[in-house]
Design a protein around this motif. Structure first.
Motif, PDB file in Angstrom:
ATOM      1  N   PRO A  80       0.767  -1.229   0.000  1.00  0.00           N
ATOM      2  CA  PRO A  80       0.000   0.000   0.000  1.00  0.00           C
ATOM      3  C   PRO A  80       0.806   1.291   0.000  1.00  0.00           C
ATOM      4  N   PRO A  81       2.131   1.355   0.227  1.00  0.00           N
ATOM      5  CA  PRO A  81       2.730   2.690   0.294  1.00  0.00           C
ATOM      6  C   PRO A  81       2.502   3.515  -0.977  1.00  0.00           C
ATOM      7  N   VAL A  82       2.448   2.877  -2.131  1.00  0.00           N
ATOM      8  CA  VAL A  82       2.261   3.604  -3.384  1.00  0.00           C
ATOM      9  C   VAL A  82       0.830   3.372  -3.855  1.00  0.00           C
ATOM     10  N   GLU A  83       0.002   4.405  -3.717  1.00  0.00           N
ATOM     11  CA  GLU A  83      -1.392   4.261  -4.118  1.00  0.00           C
ATOM     12  C   GLU A  83      -1.832   5.298  -5.137  1.00  0.00           C
ATOM     13  N   SER A  84      -1.036   6.362  -5.308  1.00  0.00           N
ATOM     14  CA  SER A  84      -1.403   7.406  -6.266  1.00  0.00           C
ATOM     15  C   SER A  84      -0.409   7.401  -7.430  1.00  0.00           C
ATOM     16  N   VAL A  85      -0.815   8.011  -8.529  1.00  0.00           N
ATOM     17  CA  VAL A  85       0.073   8.115  -9.689  1.00  0.00           C
ATOM     18  C   VAL A  85       1.314   8.919  -9.319  1.00  0.00           C
ATOM     19  N   GLY A  86       1.148   9.949  -8.495  1.00  0.00           N
ATOM     20  CA  GLY A  86       2.279  10.770  -8.064  1.00  0.00           C
ATOM     21  C   GLY A  86       3.313   9.967  -7.306  1.00  0.00           C
ATOM     22  N   SER A  87       2.883   9.149  -6.345  1.00  0.00           N
ATOM     23  CA  SER A  87       3.843   8.340  -5.590  1.00  0.00           C
ATOM     24  C   SER A  87       4.449   7.240  -6.468  1.00  0.00           C
ATOM     25  N   LYS A  90       7.175   9.001  -8.481  1.00  0.00           N
ATOM     26  CA  LYS A  90       8.348   9.239  -7.627  1.00  0.00           C
ATOM     27  C   LYS A  90       9.123   7.952  -7.405  1.00  0.00           C
ATOM     28  N   TYR A  91       8.410   6.846  -7.186  1.00  0.00           N
ATOM     29  CA  TYR A  91       9.063   5.547  -6.997  1.00  0.00           C
ATOM     30  C   TYR A  91       9.807   5.123  -8.268  1.00  0.00           C
ATOM     31  N   LEU A  92       9.202   5.350  -9.409  1.00  0.00           N
ATOM     32  CA  LEU A  92       9.812   5.013 -10.685  1.00  0.00           C
ATOM     33  C   LEU A  92      11.093   5.813 -10.921  1.00  0.00           C
ATOM     34  N   LEU A  93      11.094   7.064 -10.494  1.00  0.00           N
ATOM     35  CA  LEU A  93      12.227   7.957 -10.751  1.00  0.00           C
ATOM     36  C   LEU A  93      13.334   7.863  -9.706  1.00  0.00           C
ATOM     37  N   LEU A  94      13.152   7.038  -8.663  1.00  0.00           N
ATOM     38  CA  LEU A  94      14.115   6.980  -7.559  1.00  0.00           C
ATOM     39  C   LEU A  94      15.567   6.858  -8.022  1.00  0.00           C
ATOM     40  N   ASP A 112      -2.749  12.970  -8.142  1.00  0.00           N
ATOM     41  CA  ASP A 112      -3.672  12.484  -7.112  1.00  0.00           C
ATOM     42  C   ASP A 112      -4.520  11.297  -7.565  1.00  0.00           C
ATOM     43  N   LEU A 113      -4.450  10.962  -8.849  1.00  0.00           N
ATOM     44  CA  LEU A 113      -5.232   9.820  -9.342  1.00  0.00           C
ATOM     45  C   LEU A 113      -4.722   8.515  -8.741  1.00  0.00           C
ATOM     46  N   PRO A 114      -5.602   7.530  -8.536  1.00  0.00           N
ATOM     47  CA  PRO A 114      -5.137   6.229  -8.055  1.00  0.00           C
ATOM     48  C   PRO A 114      -4.384   5.480  -9.174  1.00  0.00           C
ATOM     49  N   VAL A 115      -3.422   4.673  -8.767  1.00  0.00           N
ATOM     50  CA  VAL A 115      -2.664   3.882  -9.739  1.00  0.00           C
ATOM     51  C   VAL A 115      -3.517   2.706 -10.180  1.00  0.00           C
ATOM     52  N   PRO A 116      -3.720   2.528 -11.477  1.00  0.00           N
ATOM     53  CA  PRO A 116      -4.453   1.340 -11.946  1.00  0.00           C
ATOM     54  C   PRO A 116      -3.671   0.068 -11.602  1.00  0.00           C
ATOM     55  N   ALA A 117      -4.374  -0.968 -11.253  1.00  0.00           N
ATOM     56  CA  ALA A 117      -3.719  -2.227 -10.874  1.00  0.00           C
ATOM     57  C   ALA A 117      -2.802  -2.749 -11.969  1.00  0.00           C
ATOM     58  N   VAL A 118      -3.161  -2.525 -13.216  1.00  0.00           N
ATOM     59  CA  VAL A 118      -2.356  -3.012 -14.327  1.00  0.00           C
ATOM     60  C   VAL A 118      -0.998  -2.297 -14.394  1.00  0.00           C
TER      61      VAL A 118
END
Length: 168
Positions: A80-87, A90-94, A112-118
């Motif tokens: 659950p730490p990554v639930e939004s497109v923004g997070s 950020k995780y992708l760009l680490l 602020d959008l939720p990350v799609p499961a796919v």
């Protein structure tokens, strides 16, 4: 007493022929070319470095080292730490060498959008493709190479037509 058909001289000869025709590889920095007059001239070629016994490599940076957006990523985004497109961005760009630009009201609509499961498992794909996948077709990727910042802007609403297979 049992005599073998091979003598020591024969085995020594086979060994020497194998040794002479073995895997000796010489890498030269010049290739010779014959001109129309029959003279040979040295032509510079690309340098090649031997890595190990059989692998050759050209010295210098690879394409993804000079253009960081071409680096291939494979990513499992933790929930659950990554639930939004923004997070997720950020995780992708680490470890990519890039950072997300300063947010604006418009950009917050995306972040602020939720990350799609796919999208929780990405790759293998180029970093540019992963960023465009996470943002979706309504957003345009903008890259500031001098600051290594990634930003997104909304595309023209007329460009946001239904994707093939969707109904208007």
């Amino acid at each position: 007493m049992n005599h073998l058909p091979c003598s020591c001289a024969y085995l020594t000869g086979v060994f020497l022929i194998t040794l002479i025709s073995g895997c000796a590889t010489f890498v030269s920095s010049h290739e010779e070319e014959t001109t129309a007059t029959g003279q040979q001239c040295a032509q510079p070629s690309e340098a090649v470095v031997l890595q190990g016994r059989y692998r050759r490599a050209r010295p210098g940076p690879t394409a993804d080292q000079t253009n960081l957006l071409l680096q291939i990523i494979e990513l499992d985004i933790p929930t659950p730490p990554v639930e939004s497109v923004g997070s997720a961005l950020k995780y992708l760009l680490l470890k990519s060498g890039f950072q997300l630009c300063n947010t604006s009201i418009e950009l917050n609509q995306l972040l602020d959008l939720p990350v799609p499961a796919v999208h929780l498992k990405l790759g293998p794909m180029a970093l540019r493709d992963a960023l465009e996948t996470l943002s979706g077709p309504a957003w345009s990727l903008e890259v500031d190479q001098s600051q290594r910042r990634i930003c997104f802007s909304k595309r023209d609403p007329l460009m946001n037509r239904p994707v093939t297979g969707e109904q208007p």
